[in-house]
Write a protein that holds these residues in place. Sequence first.
Motif, PDB file in Angstrom:
ATOM      1  N   ALA A  88      -4.638  15.603  -2.667  1.00  0.00           N
ATOM      2  CA  ALA A  88      -3.772  14.986  -3.511  1.00  0.00           C
ATOM      3  C   ALA A  88      -2.527  15.641  -3.988  1.00  0.00           C
ATOM      4  O   ALA A  88      -1.492  15.174  -4.371  1.00  0.00           O
ATOM      5  N   THR A  89      -2.636  16.932  -3.719  1.00  0.00           N
ATOM      6  CA  THR A  89      -1.269  17.786  -3.888  1.00  0.00           C
ATOM      7  C   THR A  89      -0.532  18.228  -2.684  1.00  0.00           C
ATOM      8  O   THR A  89       0.325  18.931  -2.814  1.00  0.00           O
ATOM      9  N   SER A  90      -0.957  17.688  -1.528  1.00  0.00           N
ATOM     10  CA  SER A  90      -0.214  17.989  -0.219  1.00  0.00           C
ATOM     11  C   SER A  90       1.173  17.216  -0.192  1.00  0.00           C
ATOM     12  O   SER A  90       1.357  16.207  -0.562  1.00  0.00           O
ATOM     13  N   LEU A  91       2.138  18.123   0.391  1.00  0.00           N
ATOM     14  CA  LEU A  91       3.509  17.574   0.600  1.00  0.00           C
ATOM     15  C   LEU A  91       3.720  17.403   1.805  1.00  0.00           C
ATOM     16  O   LEU A  91       3.584  17.995   2.997  1.00  0.00           O
ATOM     17  N   VAL A  92       3.641  15.948   1.899  1.00  0.00           N
ATOM     18  CA  VAL A  92       3.944  15.308   3.448  1.00  0.00           C
ATOM     19  C   VAL A  92       5.252  15.148   3.757  1.00  0.00           C
ATOM     20  O   VAL A  92       6.029  14.780   3.069  1.00  0.00           O
ATOM     21  N   PRO A  93       5.813  15.926   4.909  1.00  0.00           N
ATOM     22  CA  PRO A  93       7.199  15.814   5.515  1.00  0.00           C
ATOM     23  C   PRO A  93       7.702  14.429   5.649  1.00  0.00           C
ATOM     24  O   PRO A  93       6.854  13.633   6.086  1.00  0.00           O
ATOM     25  N   LEU A  94       8.917  14.193   5.276  1.00  0.00           N
ATOM     26  CA  LEU A  94       9.251  12.646   5.149  1.00  0.00           C
ATOM     27  C   LEU A  94       9.189  12.096   6.576  1.00  0.00           C
ATOM     28  O   LEU A  94       8.918  10.716   6.384  1.00  0.00           O
ATOM     29  N   PRO A  95       9.483  12.322   7.876  1.00  0.00           N
ATOM     30  CA  PRO A  95       9.242  11.756   8.976  1.00  0.00           C
ATOM     31  C   PRO A  95       7.773  11.269   9.145  1.00  0.00           C
ATOM     32  O   PRO A  95       7.625  10.094   9.592  1.00  0.00           O
ATOM     33  N   GLU A  96       7.130  12.174   8.980  1.00  0.00           N
ATOM     34  CA  GLU A  96       5.565  11.710   8.910  1.00  0.00           C
ATOM     35  C   GLU A  96       5.058  10.680   8.066  1.00  0.00           C
ATOM     36  O   GLU A  96       4.254   9.980   8.329  1.00  0.00           O
ATOM     37  N   PHE A  97       5.405  11.010   6.767  1.00  0.00           N
ATOM     38  CA  PHE A  97       5.387  10.134   5.651  1.00  0.00           C
ATOM     39  C   PHE A  97       5.819   8.646   5.990  1.00  0.00           C
ATOM     40  O   PHE A  97       4.848   7.795   5.955  1.00  0.00           O
ATOM     41  N   LEU A  98       6.917   8.474   6.401  1.00  0.00           N
ATOM     42  CA  LEU A  98       7.502   7.199   6.960  1.00  0.00           C
ATOM     43  C   LEU A  98       6.649   6.667   8.070  1.00  0.00           C
ATOM     44  O   LEU A  98       6.443   5.520   8.364  1.00  0.00           O
ATOM     45  N   THR A  99       6.406   7.419   8.941  1.00  0.00           N
ATOM     46  CA  THR A  99       5.720   7.107  10.172  1.00  0.00           C
ATOM     47  C   THR A  99       4.296   6.480   9.827  1.00  0.00           C
ATOM     48  O   THR A  99       3.708   5.577  10.262  1.00  0.00           O
ATOM     49  N   PHE A 100       3.580   7.255   8.996  1.00  0.00           N
ATOM     50  CA  PHE A 100       2.295   6.725   8.700  1.00  0.00           C
ATOM     51  C   PHE A 100       2.328   5.292   8.063  1.00  0.00           C
ATOM     52  O   PHE A 100       1.547   4.475   8.269  1.00  0.00           O
ATOM     53  N   HIS A 101       3.176   5.180   7.030  1.00  0.00           N
ATOM     54  CA  HIS A 101       3.449   3.986   6.407  1.00  0.00           C
ATOM     55  C   HIS A 101       3.953   2.855   7.510  1.00  0.00           C
ATOM     56  O   HIS A 101       3.362   1.725   7.445  1.00  0.00           O
ATOM     57  N   ASP A 102       4.442   3.082   8.291  1.00  0.00           N
ATOM     58  CA  ASP A 102       4.982   2.172   9.376  1.00  0.00           C
ATOM     59  C   ASP A 102       3.893   1.951  10.279  1.00  0.00           C
ATOM     60  O   ASP A 102       3.648   0.439  10.392  1.00  0.00           O
ATOM     61  N   GLU A 103       2.986   2.733  10.434  1.00  0.00           N
ATOM     62  CA  GLU A 103       1.465   2.483  11.347  1.00  0.00           C
ATOM     63  C   GLU A 103       0.718   1.608  10.478  1.00  0.00           C
ATOM     64  O   GLU A 103      -0.072   0.806  10.967  1.00  0.00           O
ATOM     65  N   LEU A 104       0.764   2.001   9.162  1.00  0.00           N
ATOM     66  CA  LEU A 104      -0.275   1.172   8.274  1.00  0.00           C
ATOM     67  C   LEU A 104       0.102  -0.255   8.203  1.00  0.00           C
ATOM     68  O   LEU A 104      -1.040  -1.076   8.430  1.00  0.00           O
TER      69      LEU A 104
END
Length: 251
Positions: free
Chosen positions: A30-46
């Motif tokens: 819950a405290t991990s900081l996800v880098p922006l490119p990976e964060f947005l890629t994850f939601h695109d795939e979801l």
Amino acid sequence: MSRRFGSEAWRGLFRDMALSHPWFRQPITATSLVPLPEFLTFHDELVRRFYPDRKDALFELGAESARWALVDGPLKRFVRDPEMSSLVTAIPTLWHRYFSETDSRSEAALRDAGVEFRVRDLPAWHPYFEHFVIGYTKEMLELYCANPIWTHRLAGGRGTTYNYLLATDPVPSAPPSGECARPVRSRRALTERELEVLRLVGVGKTNREIAVVLHISQKTVQHHIAHAYDKLGIYSRAGATLWLGERGLLG
């Protein structure tokens, strides 16, 4: 996501992301900081995987995330004072809780017709930063307000700043803050469930009766009705009945 699609589907998403993006191979808490490119890629795939035909998927995901985080999850004590002024003050704080390393910021102000919500200085435009966030904020307000919330975009769209009125008044008489922008109504199509609920509304069923028929909670019925009204630009059960009748969807 696990409740709706099953834990294996959720684990499969993380497994496949880890195979293609090494960052997801490390422990994520819950405290991990996800880098922006990976964060947005994850939601695109979801969205691609679980909501391939849903243009409003991020809006709905935002609403579901708010329900979980503020009712059952780690933020259920975030808003300690149920007064509207305290809730509005908490909204910008919530932005920085999620986006802790960013120059972007949100602002919220209580108006006669609802809450004016503005986001500034986004690192990049992405549907997540607007549609997910607005869905989340709308649901947050609905958790504390008895009346439904309508969303009106006042400014923005594929830029680093946007501005919404989250209205308790379905037809606000004028834009807040002296702005000349006009409210923009959603043109999104109803989901199958929203249409199913709306048709039961059209034949005179109460929220309680609809909940029994569909085996869902009255709160979920209320959310489906509010989202359908928001999408269609209607504001009452009479309006819903008229809309259905004009399209031969009653009975």
